[in-house]
Design an enzyme around this catalytic site. Sequence first.
Site, PDB file in Angstrom:
ATOM      1  N   PHE A   1       1.611  -3.657   3.917  1.00 30.88           N
ATOM      2  CA  PHE A   1       1.953  -4.992   4.418  1.00 30.88           C
ATOM      3  C   PHE A   1       3.446  -5.242   4.180  1.00 30.88           C
ATOM      4  O   PHE A   1       3.987  -4.886   3.132  1.00 30.88           O
ATOM      5  CB  PHE A   1       1.147  -6.062   3.691  1.00 30.88           C
ATOM      6  CG  PHE A   1      -0.306  -6.132   4.081  1.00 30.88           C
ATOM      7  CD1 PHE A   1      -0.813  -5.412   5.154  1.00 30.88           C
ATOM      8  CD2 PHE A   1      -1.184  -6.941   3.368  1.00 30.88           C
ATOM      9  CE1 PHE A   1      -2.145  -5.498   5.516  1.00 30.88           C
ATOM     10  CE2 PHE A   1      -2.528  -7.032   3.711  1.00 30.88           C
ATOM     11  CZ  PHE A   1      -3.001  -6.305   4.787  1.00 30.88           C
TER      12      PHE A   1
ATOM     13  N   LYS B   1      -9.679   7.607   3.263  1.00 30.84           N
ATOM     14  CA  LYS B   1     -10.120   6.236   2.953  1.00 30.84           C
ATOM     15  C   LYS B   1     -11.545   5.997   3.454  1.00 30.84           C
ATOM     16  O   LYS B   1     -12.189   5.036   3.017  1.00 30.84           O
ATOM     17  CB  LYS B   1      -9.174   5.217   3.572  1.00 30.84           C
ATOM     18  CG  LYS B   1      -7.808   5.117   2.897  1.00 30.84           C
ATOM     19  CD  LYS B   1      -6.967   4.030   3.531  1.00 30.84           C
ATOM     20  CE  LYS B   1      -5.593   3.910   2.896  1.00 30.84           C
ATOM     21  NZ  LYS B   1      -4.712   5.046   3.259  1.00 30.84           N
TER      22      LYS B   1
ATOM     23  N   HIS C   1      -2.837   7.473   7.065  1.00 26.78           N
ATOM     24  CA  HIS C   1      -3.075   6.179   6.424  1.00 26.78           C
ATOM     25  C   HIS C   1      -4.485   5.703   6.787  1.00 26.78           C
ATOM     26  O   HIS C   1      -5.216   5.262   5.914  1.00 26.78           O
ATOM     27  CB  HIS C   1      -2.017   5.179   6.874  1.00 26.78           C
ATOM     28  CG  HIS C   1      -2.084   3.867   6.182  1.00 26.78           C
ATOM     29  ND1 HIS C   1      -2.005   3.741   4.803  1.00 26.78           N
ATOM     30  CD2 HIS C   1      -2.230   2.596   6.659  1.00 26.78           C
ATOM     31  CE1 HIS C   1      -2.094   2.468   4.472  1.00 26.78           C
ATOM     32  NE2 HIS C   1      -2.241   1.751   5.581  1.00 26.78           N
TER      33      HIS C   1
ATOM     34  N   HIS D   1      -9.786   1.758   0.479  1.00 21.59           N
ATOM     35  CA  HIS D   1      -8.326   1.612   0.425  1.00 21.59           C
ATOM     36  C   HIS D   1      -7.917   1.202  -0.984  1.00 21.59           C
ATOM     37  O   HIS D   1      -8.193   0.081  -1.415  1.00 21.59           O
ATOM     38  CB  HIS D   1      -7.885   0.574   1.450  1.00 21.59           C
ATOM     39  CG  HIS D   1      -6.414   0.557   1.700  1.00 21.59           C
ATOM     40  ND1 HIS D   1      -5.514   1.253   0.930  1.00 21.59           N
ATOM     41  CD2 HIS D   1      -5.671  -0.083   2.645  1.00 21.59           C
ATOM     42  CE1 HIS D   1      -4.290   1.043   1.378  1.00 21.59           C
ATOM     43  NE2 HIS D   1      -4.364   0.243   2.426  1.00 21.59           N
TER      44      HIS D   1
ATOM     45  N   CYS E   1       0.802  -1.219   0.000  1.00 21.20           N
ATOM     46  CA  CYS E   1       0.000   0.000   0.000  1.00 21.20           C
ATOM     47  C   CYS E   1       0.838   1.274   0.000  1.00 21.20           C
ATOM     48  O   CYS E   1       0.298   2.367  -0.155  1.00 21.20           O
ATOM     49  CB  CYS E   1      -0.951  -0.012   1.200  1.00 21.20           C
ATOM     50  SG  CYS E   1      -1.951  -1.509   1.263  1.00 21.20           S
TER      51      CYS E   1
ATOM     52  N   GLU F   1      -1.000   4.429  14.368  1.00 25.05           N
ATOM     53  CA  GLU F   1      -0.626   5.663  13.670  1.00 25.05           C
ATOM     54  C   GLU F   1      -0.797   6.882  14.576  1.00 25.05           C
ATOM     55  O   GLU F   1       0.039   7.791  14.577  1.00 25.05           O
ATOM     56  CB  GLU F   1      -1.452   5.823  12.394  1.00 25.05           C
ATOM     57  CG  GLU F   1      -1.014   7.004  11.544  1.00 25.05           C
ATOM     58  CD  GLU F   1      -1.694   7.056  10.189  1.00 25.05           C
ATOM     59  OE1 GLU F   1      -1.276   7.883   9.353  1.00 25.05           O
ATOM     60  OE2 GLU F   1      -2.646   6.270   9.950  1.00 25.05           O
TER      61      GLU F   1
END
Length: 417
Positions: free
Chosen positions: A403, A337, A305, A342, A165, A316
């Site tokens: 990831f 998002k 994010h 996403h 991502c 975060e």
Amino acid sequence: MALRRVVVTGLGALTPIGNNLDEFCRNLFDGLSGSDWITHFDASKFKTRFACEVKNFNPKDHFDRKEIRKLDLYSQYALVSVKEALEHSGIDLESIDKNRAGVIWGSGIGGINTFLNEVKGFVEGDGTPRFSPFFIPKMISDIAAGHISMKYGLTGPNFSTVSACASSSHAIIDALNYIRLGKAEMFITGGSEAAINEAGMGGFNAMQAISTNNDEYKTASRPFDKNRDGFVMGEGGGALILEEYEHARKRGATIYAEVLGGGMSADAHHLTAPHPEGKGARHVMINALNDANIDREKVDYINVHGTSTPVGDGAEIKGIREVFGDHSYEMNISATKSMTGHLLGAAGAVELIAAICSINKDMVPPTINHQEDDPDIDNNINYTFNQAQEREVNVAISNTFGFGGHNASVVVKKFNE
């Protein structure tokens, strides 16, 4: 050696809440949810039956039949968003040195639709291999960058970044640094993704990463909400034209933002989960601020994010609190998002475009779908819940984490001479 200035002169967006830049920015500030029932395939037997698809997209409106045969959907999204960005920039490609203009494009998965369809065709057949000659060149994650460079004849640096991502944010940072160091004058950069299919949804369902809230699918992407249960899959593309400042100035380009710096880090913690204390997030923002040579108190807005996962959102916020201290309460943050879902490898590009829209409009887009505060995160931070907020935005940060523990953070500012 003094680093050269890098500016943004063109933007293009193809997203679940808008098929062009103007539509995307307008719906962004209006707080539109892009989530709806999946139409790309029959999802009736899947745990998750909704996603943030690109709406009203017909490849025949953009490509001829021969081109469509050669282009996976993720490459189509790339080319459409790039076309808009180039038009938005007003650049005459025939007037520039194409050896000094390149393409760096990001995608986390690449041509998963092509892979799925070709393998299904083989399995459902009689065992005789009848694969398309376009199978491999349609599928590979670098091919969108190749298509872009070939279409526009750009012979400068050309490659792709693949870091889940964080892919398109890494692509943008690479483009920034190549221009800074004098390796090129201009880049087309950004990212695209098209993974809303049986394999994409089934795989993410199996790892319990995406929301299964079919009863409230419109509001299922709810970052920082107590009842969040995973991200909502999105798709699309985002493109930026980055130029060396003097190159842009000499051609009289409109400049939409200046890219001050970018940071990268690794969690080195877990296959899919961030470090629970936000160590990777903290390091990447510190690295970005140091690279941008800007004080943290100058930051007005962070496009976080913020995926709507139980672990990720809290980690975060811990990182933000450690980096910014009391200034955390002076900034706005928001998770777009909540609207777009996403977009995986395209998320960084689309969210940096959102941050640039915020700078140009002096308005922060909302984090929609918030219903109940999460007592496990700091609720004194301004998450811009449910409604856009007007404020002067001179400096913004866009965070993307992937990831594998891949982290990227990009710092942009309002342009001035």
